[in-house]
Design an enzyme around this catalytic site. Structure first.
Site, PDB file in Angstrom:
ATOM      1  N   HIS A 108       0.941  -1.027  -0.215  1.00  0.00           N
ATOM      2  CA  HIS A 108       0.454  -0.008   0.426  1.00  0.00           C
ATOM      3  C   HIS A 108       0.920   1.258   0.239  1.00  0.00           C
ATOM      4  O   HIS A 108       1.021   1.722   1.148  1.00  0.00           O
ATOM      5  CB  HIS A 108      -0.749  -0.089   1.072  1.00  0.00           C
ATOM      6  CG  HIS A 108      -1.397   0.897   1.404  1.00  0.00           C
ATOM      7  ND1 HIS A 108      -1.884   2.707   0.795  1.00  0.00           N
ATOM      8  CD2 HIS A 108      -3.604   0.738   1.582  1.00  0.00           C
ATOM      9  CE1 HIS A 108      -3.136   2.744   1.686  1.00  0.00           C
ATOM     10  NE2 HIS A 108      -3.831   2.310   1.472  1.00  0.00           N
TER      11      HIS A 108
ATOM     12  N   GLU B 130      -0.814   1.234  -5.754  1.00  0.00           N
ATOM     13  CA  GLU B 130      -0.692   0.128  -4.719  1.00  0.00           C
ATOM     14  C   GLU B 130      -0.486  -1.177  -5.105  1.00  0.00           C
ATOM     15  O   GLU B 130      -1.757  -1.727  -5.385  1.00  0.00           O
ATOM     16  CB  GLU B 130      -1.608  -0.186  -3.473  1.00  0.00           C
ATOM     17  CG  GLU B 130      -2.332   1.113  -2.203  1.00  0.00           C
ATOM     18  CD  GLU B 130      -2.865   0.949  -2.119  1.00  0.00           C
ATOM     19  OE1 GLU B 130      -3.939   0.259  -1.793  1.00  0.00           O
ATOM     20  OE2 GLU B 130      -4.011   1.997  -1.429  1.00  0.00           O
TER      21      GLU B 130
END
Length: 303
Positions: free
Chosen positions: A161, A271
């Site tokens: 992420h 991400e």
């Protein structure tokens, strides 16, 4: 209060009683907390490439806001757990080895169970996060390996992420997603197709792109330097089929207690992920996903 010791040429630091490894080589420097095996900083020539919130809470089991959280065994709510993004980012990982340019961390179920965060997850596993920093190439390579140490298969979704630092969100764009289908999480994950060559951020963006190319770019072009694009390229393994693009914008930024009201202007998330579809991992098998981040252009550091 900081305590520091040298370990195999990497520096180990304790910040707010949370151990952290600092890699340093040439003009490059990278910081990784044991908590979540969480990268919080990557600098080249003093230029920060990764965003970490000034309001981040460094108090386990709270996940650190910013950097590169590891979302496992699920991304978002795409899995069996009630906890958003699973538990890997909320627990301490074991540092296996480190050098001035690399670090290897591992996580096993006993740690998650001891922290009371396993929830309904019962499948046996071993996670390994390997980080390699290359000063000459101005790159950072992160690998997540998932091993099923049991005999029965299990499913998981995951993401690295990454929060990228940008001069201003108005100057930022993501390249390489044109023609890809995506699920718009702001509209109930309805499927759409990206028709633009550049994904920009004039408002809140939250999308799960599918069938993505294996090299994307985050471009940051300050208005005062319009002729000198800078940013980071993202090269991924074939095992990451998705890319999640996110910026919370004004109202959601105000609603996050560990994120400054105006910090949405200083970051964009791209991400790399495998969440649509989930991975089914057979007993004894290992799945590996990798991203390599490479600093590009003026402002990459050392120029």
């Amino acid at each position: 209060r900081k305590a520091e010791r040298r370990n195999m040429a990497a520096t180990e630091v304790s910040v707010s009683e949370m151990p952290m490894v600092v890699l340093k080589s040439g003009l490059s420097e990278c910081s990784i907390y044991h908590h979540g095996a969480h990268v919080t900083s990557w600098k080249i020539g003093g230029v920060e490439k990764i965003f970490c919130s000034a309001e981040a809470v460094f108090k386990p089991p709270k996940a650190i806001r910013g950097g590169i959280p590891i979302c496992w065994p699920q991304f978002s709510d795409l899995g069996p757990l009630q906890q958003q993004h699973g538990f890997a980012r909320n627990v301490p990982w074991e540092l296996i080895r480190s050098s001035e340019t690399s670090a290897v961390f591992q996580l096993t179920p006993d740690v998650v169970q001891a922290c009371g965060l396993a929830g309904t997850w019962t499948a046996p596993f071993m996670l390994t996060m390997t980080l390699n920093m290359d000063d000459a190439a101005r790159s950072l390579t992160q690998e997540l390996a998932v091993k099923n140490i049991g005999s029965d298969p299990f499913d998981f979704t995951c993401a690295l992420h990454t929060y990228f630092a940008v001069s201003d969100v108005d100057n930022a764009m993501v390249l390489g997603l044109s023609g890809c289908s995506y699920l718009d999480s702001l509209e109930g994950r309805v499927e759409k197709v990206e028709m633009n060559d550049e994904v920009k951020f004039p408002c809140e963006v939250d999308r799960i792109y599918q069938g993505v190319r294996k090299e994307l770019s985050v471009v940051d072009t300050p208005r005062s330097e319009a002729a000198s694009e800078r940013g980071v390229s993202i090269a991924t393994s074939e095992t990451f089929d998705n890319a999640v693009v996110w910026n919370p914008w004004v109202e959601k930024a105000k609603g996050m207690g560990d994120f400054g009201d105006e910090e949405y202007r200083s970051m964009v998330c791209v991400e790399v992920a495998q969440c649509k579809p989930a991975v089914t991992l057979a007993g004894g098998a290992t799945w590996t996903g990798t991203q390599t981040l490479t600093a590009k252009g003026k402002g990459a550091g050392g120029e």
